[in-house]
Design a protein around this motif. Structure first.
Motif, PDB file in Angstrom:
ATOM      1  N   UNK A  65       0.892  -0.431  31.525  1.00 58.52           N
ATOM      2  CA  UNK A  65       0.056  -1.617  31.673  1.00 58.52           C
ATOM      3  C   UNK A  65      -0.862  -1.854  30.489  1.00 58.52           C
ATOM      4  N   UNK A  66      -0.755  -1.004  29.463  1.00 54.74           N
ATOM      5  CA  UNK A  66      -1.594  -1.125  28.268  1.00 54.74           C
ATOM      6  C   UNK A  66      -0.831  -1.861  27.173  1.00 54.74           C
ATOM      7  N   UNK A  67      -1.428  -2.901  26.641  1.00 51.43           N
ATOM      8  CA  UNK A  67      -0.863  -3.612  25.496  1.00 51.43           C
ATOM      9  C   UNK A  67      -1.608  -3.112  24.253  1.00 51.43           C
ATOM     10  N   UNK A  68      -1.038  -2.107  23.605  1.00 58.34           N
ATOM     11  CA  UNK A  68      -1.759  -1.472  22.504  1.00 58.34           C
ATOM     12  C   UNK A  68      -1.810  -2.378  21.282  1.00 58.34           C
ATOM     13  N   UNK A  69      -2.949  -2.329  20.584  1.00 57.54           N
ATOM     14  CA  UNK A  69      -3.112  -3.122  19.363  1.00 57.54           C
ATOM     15  C   UNK A  69      -3.486  -2.236  18.175  1.00 57.54           C
ATOM     16  N   UNK A  70      -3.186  -0.939  18.272  1.00 59.30           N
ATOM     17  CA  UNK A  70      -3.418  -0.027  17.156  1.00 59.30           C
ATOM     18  C   UNK A  70      -2.092   0.631  16.775  1.00 59.30           C
ATOM     19  N   UNK A  71      -1.936   0.927  15.498  1.00 58.34           N
ATOM     20  CA  UNK A  71      -0.700   1.557  15.050  1.00 58.34           C
ATOM     21  C   UNK A  71      -0.971   2.465  13.856  1.00 58.34           C
ATOM     22  N   UNK A  72      -0.007   3.327  13.611  1.00 61.22           N
ATOM     23  CA  UNK A  72      -0.019   4.165  12.419  1.00 61.22           C
ATOM     24  C   UNK A  72       1.358   4.066  11.781  1.00 61.22           C
ATOM     25  N   UNK A  73       1.372   3.778  10.483  1.00 62.35           N
ATOM     26  CA  UNK A  73       2.638   3.702   9.761  1.00 62.35           C
ATOM     27  C   UNK A  73       3.234   5.108   9.612  1.00 62.35           C
ATOM     28  N   UNK A  74       4.499   5.317   9.962  1.00 60.38           N
ATOM     29  CA  UNK A  74       5.131   6.598   9.644  1.00 60.38           C
ATOM     30  C   UNK A  74       5.024   6.876   8.140  1.00 60.38           C
ATOM     31  N   UNK A 107      11.287   0.066  -1.147  1.00 58.62           N
ATOM     32  CA  UNK A 107      10.751  -1.267  -1.434  1.00 58.62           C
ATOM     33  C   UNK A 107       9.422  -1.207  -2.172  1.00 58.62           C
ATOM     34  N   UNK A 108       8.879   0.002  -2.364  1.00 57.83           N
ATOM     35  CA  UNK A 108       7.685   0.154  -3.183  1.00 57.83           C
ATOM     36  C   UNK A 108       6.382  -0.086  -2.450  1.00 57.83           C
ATOM     37  N   UNK A 109       5.286   0.201  -3.150  1.00 55.95           N
ATOM     38  CA  UNK A 109       3.953   0.123  -2.555  1.00 55.95           C
ATOM     39  C   UNK A 109       3.520  -1.319  -2.306  1.00 55.95           C
ATOM     40  N   UNK A 110       4.027  -2.267  -3.110  1.00 59.03           N
ATOM     41  CA  UNK A 110       3.671  -3.670  -2.880  1.00 59.03           C
ATOM     42  C   UNK A 110       4.180  -4.139  -1.524  1.00 59.03           C
ATOM     43  N   UNK A 111       5.359  -3.652  -1.137  1.00 58.55           N
ATOM     44  CA  UNK A 111       5.882  -3.987   0.191  1.00 58.55           C
ATOM     45  C   UNK A 111       4.939  -3.492   1.283  1.00 58.55           C
ATOM     46  N   UNK A 112       4.394  -2.277   1.126  1.00 54.70           N
ATOM     47  CA  UNK A 112       3.491  -1.733   2.127  1.00 54.70           C
ATOM     48  C   UNK A 112       2.185  -2.519   2.173  1.00 54.70           C
ATOM     49  N   UNK A 113       1.723  -2.999   1.037  1.00 49.00           N
ATOM     50  CA  UNK A 113       0.518  -3.843   1.041  1.00 49.00           C
ATOM     51  C   UNK A 113       0.772  -5.121   1.845  1.00 49.00           C
ATOM     52  N   UNK A 114       1.898  -5.738   1.608  1.00 47.70           N
ATOM     53  CA  UNK A 114       2.226  -6.956   2.341  1.00 47.70           C
ATOM     54  C   UNK A 114       2.404  -6.667   3.832  1.00 47.70           C
ATOM     55  N   UNK A 115       3.042  -5.533   4.136  1.00 42.56           N
ATOM     56  CA  UNK A 115       3.271  -5.182   5.534  1.00 42.56           C
ATOM     57  C   UNK A 115       1.962  -4.889   6.258  1.00 42.56           C
ATOM     58  N   UNK A 116       1.039  -4.207   5.583  1.00 44.11           N
ATOM     59  CA  UNK A 116      -0.246  -3.900   6.226  1.00 44.11           C
ATOM     60  C   UNK A 116      -1.012  -5.189   6.513  1.00 44.11           C
ATOM     61  N   UNK A 117      -0.961  -6.153   5.594  1.00 39.25           N
ATOM     62  CA  UNK A 117      -1.627  -7.447   5.833  1.00 39.25           C
ATOM     63  C   UNK A 117      -0.964  -8.173   7.006  1.00 39.25           C
ATOM     64  N   UNK A 118       0.340  -8.108   7.068  1.00 41.20           N
ATOM     65  CA  UNK A 118       1.039  -8.783   8.162  1.00 41.20           C
ATOM     66  C   UNK A 118       0.655  -8.180   9.508  1.00 41.20           C
ATOM     67  N   UNK A 119       0.578  -6.868   9.566  1.00 41.85           N
ATOM     68  CA  UNK A 119       0.178  -6.228  10.824  1.00 41.85           C
ATOM     69  C   UNK A 119      -1.202  -6.696  11.266  1.00 41.85           C
ATOM     70  N   UNK A 120      -2.134  -6.780  10.332  1.00 45.82           N
ATOM     71  CA  UNK A 120      -3.476  -7.257  10.659  1.00 45.82           C
ATOM     72  C   UNK A 120      -3.435  -8.707  11.117  1.00 45.82           C
ATOM     73  N   UNK A 121      -2.650  -9.529  10.416  1.00 47.96           N
ATOM     74  CA  UNK A 121      -2.528 -10.944  10.792  1.00 47.96           C
ATOM     75  C   UNK A 121      -1.935 -11.107  12.184  1.00 47.96           C
ATOM     76  N   UNK A 122      -1.085 -10.163  12.600  1.00 46.43           N
ATOM     77  CA  UNK A 122      -0.458 -10.253  13.923  1.00 46.43           C
ATOM     78  C   UNK A 122      -1.267  -9.534  15.001  1.00 46.43           C
ATOM     79  N   UNK A 123      -2.516  -9.150  14.672  1.00 49.32           N
ATOM     80  CA  UNK A 123      -3.431  -8.648  15.699  1.00 49.32           C
ATOM     81  C   UNK A 123      -3.536  -7.150  15.830  1.00 49.32           C
ATOM     82  N   UNK A 124      -2.959  -6.397  14.898  1.00 46.55           N
ATOM     83  CA  UNK A 124      -3.020  -4.936  14.970  1.00 46.55           C
ATOM     84  C   UNK A 124      -4.058  -4.388  13.985  1.00 46.55           C
TER      85      UNK A 124
END
Length: 325
Positions: free
Chosen positions: A210-219, A228-245
């Protein structure tokens, strides 16, 4: 016998004279009262005016205090907003410069659920990769020492895995997303693929707890430098924040993942050494079947942290945050 009437007349005259004196005294008192009556009325009017002025002043003082308190609250709110803006700018710097945090250390991230100001001497125990066959033992140790932790779990659709999700939540721990498969080549193939993995696990956790978690840790951490390099991870981290995590890295590594079976002594000494100069520690452990020495090290680590004055908290969105990028 002839003098008795004369004596009676005398008494009458004396009695009449006494009544006349009483009447004169009453008239004099009435005259004096009439003379001071305007003064008494004036004093009463002045007293009423004074009381009215006093009450009006007190009401104005109360209104001024209320207004002052309101202004003070607005100033506090403005300072908090400014503080959050500064922290957001710092977080952007951290994400844009991978060396910044290594040089200057982690910064706090405050949000609606976070305490203000930050508590000193706080520790977050975090366990990645479970559920596994050692998850019950980890939960037992935490219960025995009355501390809470954060579990960044992966997908496990077996009855045992689902029971572990439920037990984690039921016993007051935080549950976070560590992607469904935890397969690096799959989850880091693209941003869409990563979010599919996250959403799939979110659905499983919500269905069971019943918990909708909004926290995550990248493997591998948010600075994982894959194909895909570190720039990909920068973009991915921003996307996660934009999607509410909110995502969390760590500033204390137990080193239980440096080899398949790490020694209990190495795990214990690594944690003790790294927390010695920290007020806030996010400790990385692993919840995998082979990590039985992690379970063995936990009681000593917990007792040491308590002796050093640490309080135990769970990670939640907006809590103290360590971010590699």
């Amino acid at each position: 016998m002839e003098r008795e009437p004369l004596l009676s007349e005398e008494a009458k005259e004396q009695r009449g004279s006494g009544q006349e004196k009483e009447q004169n005294r009453y008239k004099q008192l009435l005259k004096r009262f009439q003379q001071i009556q305007p003064i008494l009325l004036t004093l009463m009017i002045l007293a009423i005016i004074g009381l009215s002025v006093f009450l009006v002043n007190e009401k104005m003082n109360v209104q001024r205090l209320q207004s002052s308190n309101s202004d003070f609250r607005k100033q506090i709110q403005a300072l908090q907003v400014h503080d959050n803006l500064v922290i957001e700018k710092m977080q952007r710097i951290y994400r844009e410069n991978e060396n910044f945090q290594l040089r200057y250390g982690p910064i706090p991230a405050r949000g609606g659920n976070a305490d203000y100001p930050m508590k000193p001497k706080t520790v977050y125990l975090t366990f990645d990769d479970g559920p596994s066959e050692i998850t019950p033992a980890i939960l037992d140790v935490l219960a025995q020492h009355n501390v809470k932790a954060t579990f960044f779990v992966t997908g496990n659709e077996t009855p045992f895995g689902k029971e572990m999700y439920r037990r984690i939540v039921k016993e007051g721990h935080a549950i976070g997303n560590h992607t469904f498969s935890h397969k690096y080549g799959l989850i880091y193939a693209s941003g869409d693929r990563f979010m599919d993995e996250v959403k799939r696990l979110d659905g499983l956790i919500a269905q069971e707890t019943g918990v909708h978690t909004d926290i995550l840790r990248f493997p591998g951490g948010s600075n994982f430098n894959g194909t895909l390099g570190i720039d990909f991870m920068r973009q991915l981290s921003r996307r996660c924040i934009d999607e509410g995590y909110d995502y969390f890295d760590w500033n204390v590594d137990s080193k239980d993942s440096e080899k398949p079976v790490q020694s209990k002594e190495t795990i214990t000494s690594s944690v003790k050494e790294q927390v010695s100069n920290k007020n806030t520690a996010v400790i990385l452990f692993h919840d995998l079947s082979a990590k039985k020495t992690t379970v063995e090290a936990l009681p000593e680590i917990i007792e040491h942290l308590k002796s050093q004055g640490f309080t135990f908290e769970v990670l939640r969105k907006g809590a103290y945050s360590v971010k590699f990028i």
